[in-house]
Write a protein that holds these residues in place. Structure first.
Motif, PDB file in Angstrom:
ATOM      1  N   ARG A1057       0.781  -1.264  -0.130  1.00 20.70           N
ATOM      2  CA  ARG A1057       0.033  -0.074   0.096  1.00 20.70           C
ATOM      3  C   ARG A1057       0.864   1.096   0.145  1.00 20.70           C
ATOM      4  N   TYR A1058       2.038   1.221  -0.407  1.00 21.57           N
ATOM      5  CA  TYR A1058       2.935   2.524  -0.330  1.00 21.57           C
ATOM      6  C   TYR A1058       3.656   2.396  -1.858  1.00 21.57           C
ATOM      7  N   ILE A1059       3.598   3.443  -2.410  1.00 19.75           N
ATOM      8  CA  ILE A1059       4.457   3.556  -3.594  1.00 19.75           C
ATOM      9  C   ILE A1059       5.455   4.926  -3.650  1.00 19.75           C
ATOM     10  N   ALA A1060       6.555   4.509  -3.598  1.00 22.04           N
ATOM     11  CA  ALA A1060       7.471   5.454  -3.608  1.00 22.04           C
ATOM     12  C   ALA A1060       7.526   6.568  -4.859  1.00 22.04           C
ATOM     13  N   PRO A1061       8.163   7.667  -4.645  1.00 26.76           N
ATOM     14  CA  PRO A1061       8.245   8.547  -5.697  1.00 26.76           C
ATOM     15  C   PRO A1061       8.886   7.865  -7.082  1.00 26.76           C
ATOM     16  N   GLY A1062       8.504   7.813  -8.262  1.00 30.45           N
ATOM     17  CA  GLY A1062       8.848   7.345  -9.359  1.00 30.45           C
ATOM     18  C   GLY A1062       8.740   5.795  -9.290  1.00 30.45           C
ATOM     19  N   GLN A1063       8.315   4.973  -8.495  1.00 30.64           N
ATOM     20  CA  GLN A1063       8.520   3.483  -8.282  1.00 30.64           C
ATOM     21  C   GLN A1063       7.116   2.718  -8.681  1.00 30.64           C
ATOM     22  N   THR A1064       6.903   1.390  -8.465  1.00 30.40           N
ATOM     23  CA  THR A1064       5.843   0.640  -9.033  1.00 30.40           C
ATOM     24  C   THR A1064       5.473  -0.377  -7.802  1.00 30.40           C
ATOM     25  N   ALA A1065       4.330  -0.622  -8.182  1.00 28.76           N
ATOM     26  CA  ALA A1065       3.538  -1.617  -7.010  1.00 28.76           C
ATOM     27  C   ALA A1065       2.927  -2.589  -7.763  1.00 28.76           C
ATOM     28  N   THR A1066       2.718  -3.796  -7.434  1.00 29.23           N
ATOM     29  CA  THR A1066       1.780  -5.063  -8.011  1.00 29.23           C
ATOM     30  C   THR A1066       0.972  -5.507  -7.148  1.00 29.23           C
ATOM     31  N   VAL A1067      -0.502  -5.611  -7.554  1.00 33.11           N
ATOM     32  CA  VAL A1067      -1.535  -5.741  -6.909  1.00 33.11           C
ATOM     33  C   VAL A1067      -2.224  -6.980  -7.560  1.00 33.11           C
TER      34      VAL A1067
END
Length: 1483
Positions: A1057-1067
């Motif tokens: 539930r956290y996406i750093a600036p310029g980063q990605t996350a998969t759900v």
């Protein structure tokens, strides 16, 4: 004391010419004149008499109660006025006061011609003495000359000798109480002494002509070139000018004095060096008349205004083309004097002497001489001088009354005796006495006789005879008389001290008159106005100079304004403006010729060439004269006509403009009221005259102001709506263009000349019609939310399944009105402004920027050109710098040539409406709108006029997230019904500075809308609503994939539930195949909250949304074609049963204890009382082999292999169901419907009971069953393919199915025992019947079981019958069966979950097969007792009260449906009869 030349007592004032001398500043000079003016009234008792015996004719000792009244003037009267002397003796100044500044004596030498003196101050004093001698030579007709040195402090060490004729005055801080009074008394003593010489000179004259009859203005009647007897008579004579005009510096004093060829003061022989060129023939300014011969000898210059024509008609003595008889008469001087000649000369000399006594303050002596002269003039019909005598007598009487001195009205003043006049006068005197008994008698008598006396004087002046009074003195006399009548009218018709102060001192009236009637006050205003307009100048321009015309018209306008006739005053002022324009144009032409430029050089002022900056050179106006004089005068004119100006509350154009909403609404209200006041055509003509007047000055500010007012007055003043009202201006397009160009050119010209930025006021208050925020893209639009709306608000950071029945703002579209008012800090926001232009000219907007309040907002500056007669859009952007509230209240707009100002927002159409209720008449209707809105209620149309504003909320900086990729090819998926598939979505944060610390997922699919529509239907039953809600809540098409048991929810949750600036996350997500599913949307709400813990989230937060749309294809898998439930009849062989049903697995068996195994074995004994059969027809709709498995809760399982397209029937035994309350309410999964007890009135109670019963039994059966399928891909084993759940909710129960599956509330068991009470063993005919012998005593045992929680009051009925016989034969068992007791009996109450047994003795009398049936009927309903209040605790009481309320509600609802709460009693029958076979045993 006001320097008013038309004051009623003007003939009693002594004119004193005040001139600057030496080095002195204008401000200082004005201050000194004001100090002199404070003591302009000098009492005779304070004046020291002259000691010379030949100078005591006007000694102050003769009448100490009198007073001398001075009129200080800074310019010499024009020749046209001096020509009226001695008829109007007061017009010539008797005193010359030269004012010097003592502080300038020691600074520099005034004149290099005069040298000498030890110090600079002494040299300057000697220079002043020499200049005094020059003044005596130049102004030789003036009797007394004095130099006053103000603010002079003599040196104590080396005092400077002060020459004779120079008086020093210390500074104000060193003044005593009598300092200035002493100076004025010394001057008055000299004036009284020199009056003796003047009087003797008039006494020595052989004849005195009437005004304009015999002498020029510069001639001396006595041959004396100088009146001052203190010095020798010079041989020079006063020069006369060919033009008749004195030097301009003498007519109007200007500071510093204008240098001329002859030095500081003009010489006596100076003449103009150029000819005078009038604009239109001869004019009064270029060649004013000085004698009556000049007046009558000229030709008419053309007709004047209608007002002038009317005024001329009223005074025939001044009609055009009239030629007096004095031109043709023969002089009688050569024939010797006669009696009439001597009497006329004597009376006229006495009138002149009376005038001198009046100026000297000897009022009683003046009355004596004037009465004698009036008597003589009346007898010889010398009308002009007779009227003059009466006028002076009246002034003496008024001054005596003002001084509080009792007097007797002379007989010559009394009205002539007429028949019937005496009683009328007596009645008037008595009425005045009754009205005010305290009024002095002499004032009361003068009050009564005054009206007739004034009419008599005017009649004498206007009488046609050989001698006629020129227009100037006649008009001034009429105005003075009307001012006397006006003062008397304002004082409510009483000659009191207030009235005398207005007459003598010129005090302004305390109250302002309106047009309200004042019929009971004499003299009436209509009479005063009628008399006043007799003073209106004639149309011939040669009769009066421009200055005289201006003075007369100003006096008329002043009287009309005091009387409250504002519109008549405006007509006169308008004529005054036209006269001024002609004079200004001529003066401008002459001034332009002096400096060698063309007269039509535009608006460039001549002073601009000489270094001056006020643009008023044509009239030689000083700095500030225009602002404080001309502008106020023109502003009053425009206000009287109701011209729509930019600021109607202030007469000063330079007053500060209030651009706030309240100030603007006040201006609009006043302008709207002015639009309904007067006639627009007249207003436009007046404004055009004001523009011409300002151009003639030239006055740049006036040109800008009046051009703007003309455009504003010509406009409609409305905010047009969509109906396209007619808002065209009242002037032509060419004139609009000319006015706008004039504004632009004038503003630019003022900048080039260095006059500062002169601008006009924009003429349309409704320029800004709207400001709206342009919406952001859908992916960047922040949506508002509250913390309470979060799913599982305790763990706000973790995204959970959202309850579909609770309001979910994340699924629904955000409120457009709320979203349109949200900005993000640091991100550009675009606005769209709506500007209107109801005129037919282009409006150039030089700059426009937003006006905001609240947080810092950096707005861009835009410019545009608004086309003619249109509404135009303009885009403008801005960036908020911080978070907080932001209010856009309008725009700051700079129109070319106009002032930069703030414009509020008026989005609604509005038009002014005239009030039907008349609250005021005349200018009072405008003054009512000048007050504040708190003092007066607003009109209905004005209440609708409300400036709008745009409230915006600026939130903190937020990230931007996009969907980077998905495991689904082209975001599409194919799935079978009941199947679940998993897929992943990758999100990327595009922001480089702001992270994402809040993610919440919401889902939408194509099945939700039909379900919501069905839920909103009013015709849906409770069972249908439950089914819709269950599908919507429990079978969501899209959801987050559940986490595995080994995952840590907290750690994983934070990581996902956290996406750093310029980063990605998969759900990860799951999709369920459902009928009707064609598309779906995954909506991601994200935000940056910036708090370390979820408990610190504020009540309000904002999220952005990004969505992923899915295309879904759902194919059929296993369909349930048919469902049926059958009861068991008899026992089923176990081998057959065990071959069909697979029991539990060994693992399940090991998990239970031995007792449960025994119970399970007992339960596996399937009897008709415990089990029933479920039949399912399953169809394989998928083109692949399917393996279907149906499992029940009791361990029964059926597995079936179904080929593609085939239908297979499976049979599964299920347990029968007992329900405590089969008629209970059908629950609602939606929390909003849980409190709604809706009873359908469209169906009967029986149908409602059947529906509820079917619902609850169906739910119990569905809860005990579970079906799965698996599609085989490799062979028949069904491994490695798709899998899913069989949808069994298509099951619908009929009444037959319900009877097969349900267990009754009351259980009835019937057994036959032998006589000893033991079971009849070993004599069973079959498993369903028992065998007894004939005539054998047996016991029939009936066991009644209550399966409910409530007690039952039973009534038992036994019904024996023969088997296999018709009904009439079967029930005839009288000789076949005997029993001991009755077949119907009342049993005791059976408690809840209790049972009761009863035995009945019976004997079979014959062989055969008998069936014994039983039924139990409820005798009465059980009512629970009220809860005890003594033994129950607080919690028990609350629980009991809650339970009782629920039961009462339950009973009420059941009463509606005919349930247990009603009066109907329930009845139960035994499910299976007890069969008895009677045989002959032992036979």
């Amino acid at each position: 004391m006001t320097p008013d030349p038309l004051l009623p007592i003007a003939p009693a004032r002594v004119k004193a010419l005040v001139l600057p001398i030496g080095r002195i500043k204008r401000e200082r000079f004005n201050t000194f004149v004001e100090r002199l003016n404070q003591d302009h009234v000098v009492q005779l008792r304070d004046i020291s008499p002259d000691g010379r015996p030949n100078r005591n004719m006007f000694s102050p000792l003769a009448f100490p109660a009198g007073a001398m009244i001075y009129e200080l003037m800074t310019h010499l009267p024009p020749p046209s006025h001096l020509a009226l002397v001695p008829f109007d003796l007061y017009r010539e100044p008797l005193v010359l006061i030269a004012v010097a500044d003592g502080t300038e004596l020691g600074n520099a030498v005034f004149s290099k011609r005069h040298s000498g003196g030890r110090t600079v101050a002494e040299a300057n004093i000697r220079a002043l003495d020499q200049e005094l001698e020059e003044l005596r030579d130049h102004y030789h007709r003036i009797s007394v000359h004095r130099v006053l040195i103000f603010d002079y402090l003599p040196s104590k060490e080396n005092p400077i000798p002060i020459p004779e004729g120079i008086v020093t005055i210390p500074p104000a801080e060193h003044h005593k109480r009598t300092t200035m009074k002493t100076v004025m008394c010394d001057i008055s003593s000299l004036v009284l002494a020199e009056m003796t010489t003047l009087a003797k000179a008039y006494e020595a004259r052989s004849f005195i002509d009437s005004p304009g009859q015999g002498m020029r203005a510069g001639d001396d009647a006595t041959g004396l070139a100088r009146r001052n007897s203190q010095y020798a008579m010079p041989t020079g004579s006063r020069s006369t000018s060919t033009s008749g005009l004195p030097d301009r510096s003498h007519v109007r004093m200007s500071m510093p004095p204008v240098p001329s060829k002859g030095g500081v003061f003009p010489s006596s022989n100076s003449t103009p060096g150029r000819p005078s060129t009038p604009v239109n023939g001869r004019s009064g300014l270029s060649n004013p008349p000085t004698t009556f011969d000049d007046i009558t000898g000229g030709n008419d210059s053309g007709p004047g205004s209608p007002e002038q024509t009317g005024a001329s008609a009223e005074r025939p003595g001044t009609a055009e083309g009239f030629r007096t008889q004095s031109h043709d008469r023969v002089s009688v001087q050569g024939f010797g004097p006669n009696e009439r000649w001597r009497n006329k000369t004597k009376s006229r000399i006495q009138i002149v002497l009376g005038s001198l006594y009046l100026q000297a303050g000897r009022w009683s002596d003046s009355i004596r001489d004037l009465c004698e002269a009036a008597t003589i003039s009346k007898s010889i019909n010398d009308h002009l001088w007779y009227g003059k005598a009466l006028e002076l007598i009246l002034i003496n009487l008024l001054l005596l009354g003002w001084a509080g001195i009792e007097f007797q009205i002379p007989t010559v003043v009394l009205p002539p005796p007429e028949k019937g006049a005496a009683p009328i006068l007596a009645a008037a005197i008595q009425e005045a006495e009754n009205r005010d008994p305290k009024q002095p008698r002499w004032l009361r008598n003068l009050q009564i006789y005054m009206a007739e006396l004034l009419d008599r004087i005017i009649g004498s002046y206007s009488r046609i005879s050989a001698e006629h009074l020129p227009p100037l003195p006649l008009s001034e006399a009429i105005i003075r008389f009307c001012r006397i009548s006006t003062a008397l009218h304002i004082a409510d018709g009483q000659l009191n001290q207030q009235c005398l102060d207005m007459i003598v001192l010129g005090k302004l009236p305390e109250k302002i008159l309106t047009t309200s009637p004042r019929f009971n006050i004499l003299p009436k205003r209509t009479q005063i106005v009628t008399t006043l307009f007799r003073a209106f100048p004639a149309s011939a321009s040669e009769l009066l100079t421009t200055v005289d015309r201006v003075v007369i018209l100003s006096g008329i306008a002043s009287v009309l304004g005091v009387l409250g006739f504002q519109r008549k005053k405006a007509m006169v002022v308008r004529e005054l403006v036209s006269v001024l324009i002609g004079g200004l144009v001529e003066a401008r032409t002459r001034g332009a010729a002096d400096v060698g430029i063309h007269p039509a050089a535009g608006l460039v002022g001549l002073n601009g060439l000489n270094g001056h900056s006020n643009g008023a050179s044509s009239l030689d106006l000083a700095e500030g004269d225009i602002e404080h004089g001309v502008d106020a005068f023109l502003g009053l004119l425009l206000k009287t006509y109701g011209v729509i100006g930019d600021n109607l509350t202030s007469d000063r154009p330079d007053a500060a403009k209030d651009d706030s909403n309240a100030g603007l609404l006040s201006r609009i209200d006043q302008q709207s009221a002015a639009r309904f006041f007067g006639m627009r055509t007249v207003k436009l003509n007046v404004l055009r005259s004001c523009i011409n007047f300002s151009e003639a000055l030239p006055d740049f500010g006036g040109v800008l102001r009046f051009s703007s007012d003309l455009l504003r007055t010509a406009g409609s003043g409305v905010a047009p709506g969509p109906k396209r009202e007619d808002v065209y201006p009242a002037i032509t397009r060419e004139e609009q263009i000319r006015l706008a160009s004039n504004i632009f050119k004038t503003s630019n010209l003022s900048k080039r000349l260095g006059l500062g930025e002169l601008t006009a006021e924009y003429w349309d208050e409704f320029l800004l019609r709207g400001i709206e925020l342009r919406p952001l893209p859908a992916t960047r639009t922040p949506a508002p939310h509250t913390k309470s709306l979060l799913p599982n608000a305790v763990t706000a950071r973790a995204s959970r399944d959202v309850d579909p029945f609770i309001y979910n703002p994340f699924l629904k579209q955000p409120d457009k009105a709320a979203v349109d008012k949200i900005l993000v800090a640091g991100e550009e926001a675009n606005f769209r402004l709506t500007l209107q232009n109801p005129y037919e000219i282009e409006v150039e907007v030089e700059s426009i920027r937003l006006d905001t309040e609240g947080v810092e907002f950096k707005t861009a500056v835009a410019s545009t050109v608004i086309g003619p007669y249109r509404t135009q859009k303009l885009a403008i952007s801005g960036v908020p710098k911080g978070a907080g509230a932001l209010k856009v209240t309008g725009a700051i707009i700079k129109i070319r040539g106009c002032r930069e100002r703030r414009f509020p927002i008026f989005p609604e159409p509005w038009a002014p409406e005239n009030e039907t209720k008349i609250k005021a008449i005349g200018l009072g209707s405008l003054s009512t709108h000048s007050t504040s809105s708190e003092q007066q209620p607003l009109s209905p149309s004005f209440e609708r006029l409300k400036p709008a504003h745009l409230d915006l909320n600026v939130i903190a900086a937020q990230p931007v997230v996009v969907v980077k990729s998905s495991t689904l090819p082209q975001t599409s998926v194919m799935i079978l019904e009941g199947e679940r598939q998993a897929f992943s979505v990758t999100l990327q944060n595009l922001s480089t500075t702001t992270p994402v610390d809040f993610l919440l997922f919401s889902f939408q699919d194509s099945t939700q809308s039909p379900l919501q529509t069905a839920l909103d239907s009013r015709d849906a039953t409770a069972a249908e609503l439950y089914e819709y809600e269950l599908i919507l809540a429990k079978k969501q098409a899209l959801r987050l994939r559940p986490k595995s048991n080994g995952d840590s929810s907290d750690d994983n949750g934070k990581k996902k539930r956290y996406i750093a600036p310029g980063q990605t996350a998969t759900v990860d997500f799951e999709i369920l195949g459902k009928p009707g599913l064609t598309n779906g949307v995954i909506q991601v709400d994200y935000a940056y909250l910036g708090v370390p813990s979820h408990d610190e989230i504020g009540e309000n937060f904002y999220t952005r949304q990004v969505s992923l749309e899915l295309t879904v294809t759902v194919n059929a898998s296993v369909e349930v074609a048919r469902i049926d439930i059958l009861p068991l009849h008899g026992s089923i062989p176990e081998p057959l049963w065990m071959g069909t049903v697979t029991k539990r697995s060994d693992q399940q068996k090991t998990s239970s204890d031995s007792e449960e195994e025994e119970d399970e074995e007992e339960d596996n004994t399937m009897t008709p009382d415990t089990h029933c059969l479920l039949l399912l027809d399953l169809r394989n709709a998928w083109p692949s082999h399917m393996t279907v498995e149906i499992v029940s809760d009791d361990g029964a399982k059926v597995q079936e292999h179904i080929l593609p397209g085939n239908t297979s029937r499976v049979i599964l035994p299920i347990k029968r169901v007992y329900l405590e309350d089969p008629h209970a309410f059908i629950p609602a999964l939606n929390p909003s419907r849980q409190r709604q007890f809706v009873v359908s009135t469209k169906i009967s109670p029986e149908v409602e009971r059947a529906n509820r019963e079917a619902f609850w039994y169906r739910e119990r059966i569905l809860d005990s069953l579970r079906g799965t399928w698996r599609a085989a891909e490799n062979g028949m084993n069904g491994k490695g393919g798709r899998s899913g759940n069989v949808e069994l909710r298509a099951m619908r129960l009929t009444s037959r199915m319900i009877e097969a599956v349900k267990i009754d509330e009351i259980g009835i068991e019937i057994n036959v025992l032998d006589s000893s009470g033991q079971n009849v063993d070993g004599r069973t005919h079959n498993s369903r019947s028992q065998v007894v012998g004939v005539d054998e005593f047996v016991q029939v045992r009936i066991r009644v079981t209550n399966r409910t929680q409530q007690p039952v009051y039973p009534l038992l009925r036994l019904m024996p019958a023969l088997c296999h016989r018709p009904l009439n034969v079967a029930l005839d068992f009288t000789r076949k069966l005997a029993w001991n007791g009755t077949l119907q009996q009342v049993l005791p109450m059976i408690k809840g979950k209790g049972s009761l047994e009863t035995v009945l003795g019976a004997t079979a009398l014959c062989r055969g097969e008998f069936e014994i049936m039983a039924s139990v009927e409820e005798t009465r309903a059980w009512v629970p007792p009220p809860p005890g209040s003594s033994s129950a605790t607080g919690d028990d009481k609350a629980a009991e009260v809650k339970k009782r309320r629920e039961e009462e509600q339950h009973m009420r609802m059941n009463a509606v449906f005919g349930g247990e709460g009603g009066r109907e009693r329930r009845i139960w029958h035994s499910r299976r009869p007890c069969r008895v076979v009677v045989k002959d045993i032992g036979r």
